[in-house]
Design a protein around this motif. Structure first.
Motif, PDB file in Angstrom:
ATOM      1  N   ALA A   1       0.834  -1.207   0.000  1.00 48.48           N
ATOM      2  CA  ALA A   1       0.000   0.000   0.000  1.00 48.48           C
ATOM      3  C   ALA A   1       0.867   1.255   0.000  1.00 48.48           C
ATOM      4  CB  ALA A   1      -0.930  -0.004   1.209  1.00 48.48           C
ATOM      5  N   LEU A   2       1.953   1.235   0.781  1.00 46.40           N
ATOM      6  CA  LEU A   2       2.881   2.373   0.821  1.00 46.40           C
ATOM      7  C   LEU A   2       3.534   2.595  -0.534  1.00 46.40           C
ATOM      8  CD1 LEU A   2       4.632   4.555   2.141  1.00 46.40           C
ATOM      9  CD2 LEU A   2       6.126   2.748   3.012  1.00 46.40           C
ATOM     10  N   ILE A   3       3.953   1.521  -1.161  1.00 48.21           N
ATOM     11  CA  ILE A   3       4.593   1.620  -2.479  1.00 48.21           C
ATOM     12  C   ILE A   3       3.651   2.262  -3.494  1.00 48.21           C
ATOM     13  CG2 ILE A   3       5.482   0.245  -4.412  1.00 48.21           C
ATOM     14  CD1 ILE A   3       6.495  -1.738  -2.168  1.00 48.21           C
ATOM     15  N   ARG A   4       2.375   1.894  -3.416  1.00 49.12           N
ATOM     16  CA  ARG A   4       1.390   2.476  -4.341  1.00 49.12           C
ATOM     17  C   ARG A   4       1.132   3.951  -4.024  1.00 49.12           C
ATOM     18  NH1 ARG A   4      -1.180  -2.481  -3.328  1.00 49.12           N
ATOM     19  NH2 ARG A   4      -2.592  -1.461  -1.847  1.00 49.12           N
ATOM     20  N   SER A   5       0.881   4.247  -2.748  1.00 53.25           N
ATOM     21  CA  SER A   5       0.509   5.613  -2.374  1.00 53.25           C
ATOM     22  C   SER A   5       1.661   6.600  -2.537  1.00 53.25           C
ATOM     23  CB  SER A   5      -0.007   5.646  -0.931  1.00 53.25           C
ATOM     24  OG  SER A   5       1.021   5.299  -0.014  1.00 53.25           O
ATOM     25  N   ALA A   6       2.881   6.147  -2.248  1.00 54.34           N
ATOM     26  CA  ALA A   6       4.043   7.033  -2.363  1.00 54.34           C
ATOM     27  C   ALA A   6       4.686   6.984  -3.749  1.00 54.34           C
ATOM     28  CB  ALA A   6       5.081   6.667  -1.296  1.00 54.34           C
ATOM     29  N   LYS A   7       4.085   6.149  -4.636  1.00 53.69           N
ATOM     30  CA  LYS A   7       4.598   6.020  -6.015  1.00 53.69           C
ATOM     31  C   LYS A   7       6.090   5.702  -6.023  1.00 53.69           C
ATOM     32  CE  LYS A   7       1.135   9.064  -8.130  1.00 53.69           C
ATOM     33  NZ  LYS A   7       0.282   9.162  -6.938  1.00 53.69           N
ATOM     34  N   ILE A   8       6.453   4.638  -5.292  1.00 51.13           N
ATOM     35  CA  ILE A   8       7.853   4.233  -5.182  1.00 51.13           C
ATOM     36  C   ILE A   8       8.221   3.335  -6.359  1.00 51.13           C
ATOM     37  CG2 ILE A   8       9.545   2.975  -3.778  1.00 51.13           C
ATOM     38  CD1 ILE A   8       7.839   3.748  -1.324  1.00 51.13           C
ATOM     39  N   ASP A   9       9.278   3.697  -7.058  1.00 53.84           N
ATOM     40  CA  ASP A   9       9.784   2.900  -8.176  1.00 53.84           C
ATOM     41  C   ASP A   9      10.772   1.877  -7.616  1.00 53.84           C
ATOM     42  OD1 ASP A   9      10.959   1.825 -10.412  1.00 53.84           O
ATOM     43  OD2 ASP A   9      11.424   3.747 -11.376  1.00 53.84           O
ATOM     44  N   LEU A  10      10.358   0.627  -7.550  1.00 56.17           N
ATOM     45  CA  LEU A  10      11.187  -0.412  -6.936  1.00 56.17           C
ATOM     46  C   LEU A  10      12.435  -0.746  -7.743  1.00 56.17           C
ATOM     47  CD1 LEU A  10       8.428  -2.852  -5.621  1.00 56.17           C
ATOM     48  CD2 LEU A  10       9.812  -1.240  -4.299  1.00 56.17           C
ATOM     49  N   SER A  11      12.503  -0.257  -8.976  1.00 54.53           N
ATOM     50  CA  SER A  11      13.707  -0.502  -9.773  1.00 54.53           C
ATOM     51  C   SER A  11      14.850   0.431  -9.369  1.00 54.53           C
ATOM     52  CB  SER A  11      13.405  -0.319 -11.262  1.00 54.53           C
ATOM     53  OG  SER A  11      13.122   1.042 -11.553  1.00 54.53           O
ATOM     54  N   LYS A  12      14.540   1.459  -8.591  1.00 54.06           N
ATOM     55  CA  LYS A  12      15.576   2.388  -8.125  1.00 54.06           C
ATOM     56  C   LYS A  12      16.450   1.693  -7.076  1.00 54.06           C
ATOM     57  CE  LYS A  12      14.111   6.204 -10.260  1.00 54.06           C
ATOM     58  NZ  LYS A  12      14.927   6.998 -11.175  1.00 54.06           N
ATOM     59  N   PRO A  13      17.710   2.136  -6.952  1.00 50.64           N
ATOM     60  CA  PRO A  13      18.586   1.539  -5.933  1.00 50.64           C
ATOM     61  C   PRO A  13      18.164   1.957  -4.527  1.00 50.64           C
ATOM     62  CG  PRO A  13      19.704   3.360  -7.028  1.00 50.64           C
ATOM     63  CD  PRO A  13      18.423   3.136  -7.780  1.00 50.64           C
ATOM     64  N   ALA A  14      18.559   1.155  -3.559  1.00 49.64           N
ATOM     65  CA  ALA A  14      18.307   1.475  -2.145  1.00 49.64           C
ATOM     66  C   ALA A  14      19.651   1.520  -1.429  1.00 49.64           C
ATOM     67  CB  ALA A  14      17.405   0.436  -1.506  1.00 49.64           C
ATOM     68  N   ARG A  15      19.997   2.693  -0.899  1.00 51.36           N
ATOM     69  CA  ARG A  15      21.293   2.870  -0.223  1.00 51.36           C
ATOM     70  C   ARG A  15      21.059   3.374   1.201  1.00 51.36           C
ATOM     71  NH1 ARG A  15      22.174   5.376  -5.450  1.00 51.36           N
ATOM     72  NH2 ARG A  15      23.448   4.021  -6.769  1.00 51.36           N
TER      73      ARG A  15
END
Length: 573
Positions: free
Chosen positions: A114-128
């Motif tokens: 739900a957070l990923i959808r609401s915050a429009k998070i692109d999961l292909s981006k790196p996480a540092r």
């Protein structure tokens, strides 16, 4: 193909870190903070949240600090740090709280999606992520849970080890500004200590050397920071560390440290046979982001120099340099306080003119230069995020909580102006160079006890002040802070920068009636953001009346809300 949340990996590792039943976690001013032995699930979930925050910000590095600052050793906590080294964006505090309280793994995964959808998070981006911890015994186990969170979502995580909270904040900004025109510094402890010590040496060059400074390290991670920076400082400042037992069970923040000194208003017992009359001393807290100074007078009487005194010293010094650099009218210095600021400090700062050189009061001597424009003083709710945000609205914003947490912020425009300004006299050139060195000495990401200590020492060296002369800038009104454990601290709601209660209904009117009975009386009640208590502040012209006011208001709080009998303060039994 669009990247997907690694549900299988997250679910598998989440089962190793189940949420305890019947515990509700809350991300507050200082992040999550409670007993260390119930935080395992929170750390795992924070690891995943930090990675998502990084992805949402296009792969910028997010910080995670495992600490409970001034709290007792059995407590622990965790907070996230945004890319510029600032506190986590307020909207994400709600996400953190929701995720931490998901009852099951499936609920947790559902909330993540739900957070990923609401915050429009692109999961292909790196996480540092870069993370660190203080010296608490529960730290290693909690870090292991945090690392499982990073592993579950595939984050690129850097372990900064055991270090101070301000150094972790410094790392975050340094990493994210590397190679840009706003490069903050080298992202290593060596880079941090080199930056601060080099600026300090420039600032005190040619000034009389100050006597050695006694430093109470609260038996916390600050002990390592003081030990490490001393060789960088060389002969420019001698530090004498005490309370450095970071591995002794139960020693952390126990009858020592900034919170102990501020709350009890007395020396740590361990320094009773150490500190000599006239000698300066200071206390850090458990993670080295708070600083309190103090000294003994000729009669051996204790005098505290808290965050209010630091703000007065620093703000007036910066005002002096701005004027001397020929930048009066172009750079506005402002001060931000909370309701805990001593009434005398607020009055003193409000009387400081924005272009006056300095106010020096000692015995019968008063030197004052002034002009019509007053130094702005703002009051905001308690909490670093409120102070920091308000300070950003000034060209130079100085903020210090009375508890010793604070810093000074130079806006990007001010920084550019300092770097491009052409002085017309040698005096202007000197003052300008001092201002530029201050921007490097001050850790502008967050309050930093080590950085602030060097800042205070800089001003004392320039003014040739002892603790007595600094203390003489203004006389504190006597005050008292009392904690009351209540059934539900969330029942207490405030307004007017937390200076007045709106709930429980009717309690503020009773407090007002009490305050009227005391000369110079002032009192307020607010729920703690870090502990399950309500804090009561009392202030009056006479110390005995300040004490009495605080405890009588605490009694009102207890009687009105059903306080815990086991924690009823002795003074009003």
């Amino acid at each position: 193909m669009t990247a997907q949340l690694p549900v299988e990996s997250i679910s598998k590792l989440s089962e190793l870190h189940p949420k305890p039943n019947h515990i509700r976690f809350q991300y507050g001013t200082a992040g999550f903070r409670t007993l260390g032995n119930v935080l395992d699930s929170v750390l795992f979930r924070v690891g995943i949240l930090a990675a998502l925050r990084s992805k949402r910000l296009d792969g910028k590095t997010i910080g995670v600090m495992v600490t409970a600052s001034h709290n007792p050793e059995h407590d622990n906590g965790v907070k996230l740090v945004d890319p510029r080294g600032e506190m986590l964006e307020a909207a994400w505090e709600v996400h953190a709280t929701s995720l931490a309280n998901a009852a099951t793994t499936s609920d947790f995964v559902e909330q993540l999606e739900a957070l990923i959808r609401s915050a429009k998070i692109d999961l292909s981006k790196p996480a540092r992520v870069v993370y660190a911890r203080d010296t608490r015994p529960s730290g290693p186990a909690l870090v292991a849970a945090l690392e499982d969170g990073f592993k579950a979502i595939g984050a690129d995580a850097r372990n900064a080890g055991v270090t101070t909270t301000p150094i972790l904040h410094y790392f975050v900004r340094s990493i994210n500004t590397k190679g840009t025109k706003n490069e903050y510094g080298e992202d290593s402890e060596d880079g941090y200590f080199t930056k601060l010590s080099s600026a300090f040496k420039k600032l005190v060059t040619g000034k009389p050397q100050l006597p050695p400074l006694v430093v109470d390290c609260a038996n916390g991670v600050g002990a390592e920071g003081i030990s490490k920076i001393s060789p960088y400082l060389g002969e420019s400042l001698t530090l004498i560390p005490h309370n450095t037992a970071t591995t002794t069970p139960g020693a952390l923040n126990n009858a020592c440290g900034a919170d102990y000194v501020k709350t009890s208003q007395k020396l740590p017992p361990s320094l009773a046979s150490v500190l000599k009359p006239g000698q300066r001393a200071c206390s850090l807290d458990g993670d080295a982001d708070r600083l309190i100074y103090y000294y003994l007078d000729d009669r051996g009487q204790f005098h505290m120099l808290d965050g209010d005194k630091i703000a007065a010293l620093v703000a007036a010094f910066i005002v002096e340099l701005v004027k001397s650099a020929g930048l009066e009218g172009e750079i506005q210095v402002g001060v931000v306080q909370t309701a805990y600021a001593n009434g005398s400090s607020t009055k003193y700062l409000a009387e400081v003119r924005s272009t006056h050189l300095f106010v020096y009061r000692m015995r019968d001597r008063v030197d004052r230069l002034s002009s019509p424009q007053r130094l702005p003083v703002r009051c905001v709710p308690t909490g670093v995020k409120h102070l920091h945000h308000a300070a950003e609205h000034f060209a130079v914003g100085v903020y210090f909580e009375a508890n010793g947490h604070g810093t000074a912020l130079f806006s990007p425009e001010t920084q550019e102006k300092l770097e491009s300004h052409e002085p017309t006299t040698p005096a202007q050139s000197t003052a300008l160079n001092h201002l530029l060195s201050l921007t490097r000495l001050i850790n502008q990401t967050v309050g930093d006890a080590i950085s602030d200590m060097l800042l205070v020492e800089t001003v004392l060296a320039h003014k040739s002040y002892s603790g007595l002369e600094w203390d003489s800038l203004y006389v504190d009104l006597p005050n008292r802070l009392v904690k009351v454990v209540v059934v539900d601290r969330h029942a207490f709601k405030t307004e007017d920068a937390e200076r007045r209660l709106v709930s429980p209904k009717g309690l503020q009117a009773k407090i007002d009636d009490l305050v009227k009975r005391y000369d110079g009386g002032r009192s307020f009640v607010r729920p703690s953001g870090t502990e399950d208590v309500v804090r009561v502040y009392g202030e009056a012209v006479i110390k005995s009346q300040a004490d009495e006011l605080a405890f009588r208001v605490a009694g009102l709080v207890y009687d009105e809300t059903g306080g815990d009998p086991a924690t009823r303060p002795k003074e009003f039994i």
